[in-house]
Design a protein around this motif. Structure first.
Motif, mmCIF file in Angstrom:
data_model
loop_
_atom_site.group_PDB
_atom_site.id
_atom_site.type_symbol
_atom_site.label_atom_id
_atom_site.label_comp_id
_atom_site.label_asym_id
_atom_site.label_seq_id
_atom_site.Cartn_x
_atom_site.Cartn_y
_atom_site.Cartn_z
ATOM 1 N N LEU A 143 8.131 57.462 -69.328
ATOM 2 C CA LEU A 143 9.242 58.398 -69.440
ATOM 3 C C LEU A 143 9.095 59.493 -68.384
ATOM 4 C CD1 LEU A 143 11.770 59.381 -70.943
ATOM 5 C CD2 LEU A 143 10.245 60.637 -72.494
ATOM 6 N N LYS A 144 10.132 59.709 -67.592
ATOM 7 C CA LYS A 144 10.076 60.671 -66.486
ATOM 8 C C LYS A 144 10.798 61.954 -66.885
ATOM 9 C CE LYS A 144 10.533 56.623 -63.535
ATOM 10 N NZ LYS A 144 11.478 55.870 -62.670
ATOM 11 N N PRO A 145 10.113 63.092 -66.831
ATOM 12 C CA PRO A 145 10.764 64.353 -67.181
ATOM 13 C C PRO A 145 11.854 64.717 -66.168
ATOM 14 C CG PRO A 145 8.358 64.569 -67.112
ATOM 15 C CD PRO A 145 8.692 63.270 -66.472
ATOM 16 N N TRP A 159 4.732 63.537 -75.123
ATOM 17 C CA TRP A 159 3.817 63.477 -73.985
ATOM 18 C C TRP A 159 3.123 62.116 -73.906
ATOM 19 C CZ3 TRP A 159 5.557 66.550 -70.813
ATOM 20 C CH2 TRP A 159 6.026 67.816 -71.176
ATOM 21 N N GLU A 160 2.961 61.447 -75.023
ATOM 22 C CA GLU A 160 2.469 60.076 -74.986
ATOM 23 C C GLU A 160 3.455 59.196 -74.212
ATOM 24 O OE1 GLU A 160 0.631 57.250 -78.322
ATOM 25 O OE2 GLU A 160 2.789 57.564 -78.586
ATOM 26 N N ALA A 161 4.761 59.408 -74.448
ATOM 27 C CA ALA A 161 5.775 58.619 -73.744
ATOM 28 C C ALA A 161 5.738 58.895 -72.242
ATOM 29 C CB ALA A 161 7.157 58.933 -74.304
ATOM 30 N N GLN A 211 5.855 71.514 -61.767
ATOM 31 C CA GLN A 211 5.209 70.250 -61.400
ATOM 32 C C GLN A 211 4.479 69.727 -62.624
ATOM 33 O OE1 GLN A 211 5.619 68.747 -58.402
ATOM 34 N NE2 GLN A 211 7.020 70.453 -57.953
ATOM 35 N N LEU A 212 4.778 68.497 -63.010
ATOM 36 C CA LEU A 212 4.267 67.988 -64.264
ATOM 37 C C LEU A 212 3.954 66.499 -64.137
ATOM 38 C CD1 LEU A 212 3.738 68.457 -67.313
ATOM 39 C CD2 LEU A 212 6.137 67.926 -67.694
ATOM 40 N N CYS A 230 10.075 68.798 -62.462
ATOM 41 C CA CYS A 230 11.121 68.937 -63.473
ATOM 42 C C CYS A 230 11.531 70.405 -63.529
ATOM 43 C CB CYS A 230 10.662 68.443 -64.842
ATOM 44 S SG CYS A 230 9.218 69.296 -65.502
ATOM 45 N N TYR A 231 12.583 70.692 -64.285
ATOM 46 C CA TYR A 231 13.169 72.031 -64.281
ATOM 47 C C TYR A 231 13.188 72.604 -65.690
ATOM 48 C CZ TYR A 231 14.425 70.474 -59.691
ATOM 49 O OH TYR A 231 14.341 69.981 -58.406
ATOM 50 N N ARG A 232 12.942 73.901 -65.746
ATOM 51 C CA ARG A 232 13.020 74.626 -67.012
ATOM 52 C C ARG A 232 14.280 75.482 -66.986
ATOM 53 N NH1 ARG A 232 7.741 77.868 -67.631
ATOM 54 N NH2 ARG A 232 7.893 78.005 -65.374
#
Length: 295
Positions: A192-194, A184-186, A232-233, A238-240
């Protein structure tokens, strides 16, 4: 060499699933899907894995290696760890079974040649021995300590080419908070894009996230037996994705469509630690087989 130190020949695996490890169906499918998509689009580049254990994921990665590409694997195997914390982690989780000899035997059961193996701490990759912008896919599954994972992520950022994908293991396990902190720091500080997440792995890019997500949306994951949802993040969609194991049990009653399942139950299964989630799903499958499971 004492009898306790005698090295025995590991059994030859007949299928990749015979190789011990924690590389589950959803991630096997996403690895294959992403790598195949890259090849179909004409995207070339090397592959890299940081932390290989006994080779289960490396075997799959090697199957997607194209002519002219290099596959690099970096792992301590049975070498000494670089610091006391990493040494304690290795002794607790891996040292009895993790040897380079076992990894190579498993890999060669499915491939004619070994990848480029670097038997060393993953921190050595910061010296530029893997060229910048040379990789299309990097899998990080080495140390769970924050300082090590944060360094591995920066290595991945440097070696990934445009639109390359990084997969990070154990980003949400309760026993690996250092991985979560580094991931999460990245996202929040390193750009970094999820792209998507499974119960075990986080997939992201420093490139064009929309291209990968557009094709993820186009696939009928639910029709193929997977649970698929949108999140939404941090300003990103992003997708789970996870495998709906109920559909793989022939004796179980037909599973309800994902949209019909209890929202509370879906959320509970998603946020539980992976080992608890799998136990809960096994119990639900058993209940369905008896005709007693809730909707």
């Amino acid at each position: 060499m004492t009898s306790a130190e005698t090295v025995t020949t590991p059994p030859v695996p007949l299928t990749p699933d015979d190789v011990p490890g924690w590389f589950w169906k959803a991630d096997q499918e996403i690895f294959s899907w992403m790598l195949t998509r890259q090849t179909a689009a004409g995207t070339t580049g090397d592959l890299m894995e940081l932390g290989a254990y006994l080779g289960r994921s490396a075997i799959l990665l090697g199957r997607h290696l194209q002519p002219g590409e290099t596959f690099t694997v970096c792992d301590l195997f049975d070498s000494d760890a670089p610091d006391d914390e990493n040494s304690a982690e290795m002794a607790m989780s891996y040292r009895k079974t993790l040897t380079r000899r076992a990894f190579e035997a498993n890999y060669l059961a499915f491939h004619s040649e070994l990848p480029t193996v670097i038997q060393a701490p993953t921190s050595v990759l910061a010296d530029g021995r893997v060229p910048a912008d040379s990789c299309r896919f990097v899998h990080i599954d080495a140390s769970h300590l924050y300082e090590h994972v944060a360094g591995d992520i920066k290595v991945a950022r440097d070696v990934l080419a445009k639109d390359g994908i990084v997969a990070l293991d154990d980003y949400r396990s309760p026993h690996t908070p250092g991985v979560a902190a580094a991931v999460w720091e990245a996202v929040f500080e390193l750009g970094l894009k999820p792209v998507c997440m499974t119960p075990e792995k986080f997939y992201g890019t420093w490139g064009d996230e929309e291209a990968a997500k557009r094709e993820l949306r186009a696939r009928d994951w639910r029709g193929d037996g997977y649970w698929f949802d949108e999140e939404q993040l941090a300003g990103h969609t992003c997708y789970r994705i996870s495998w709906d194991g109920a559909q793989s049990t022939p004796t179980a009653a037909p599973a309800a469509a994902p949209a019909q399942r209890s929202t509370a139950r879906r959320i509970a299964l998603d946020v539980l630690p992976p080992i608890a989630t799998r136990a809960a799903r096994r119990a639900l499958r058993a209940a369905r087989a008896r005709g007693a499971a809730p909707a």
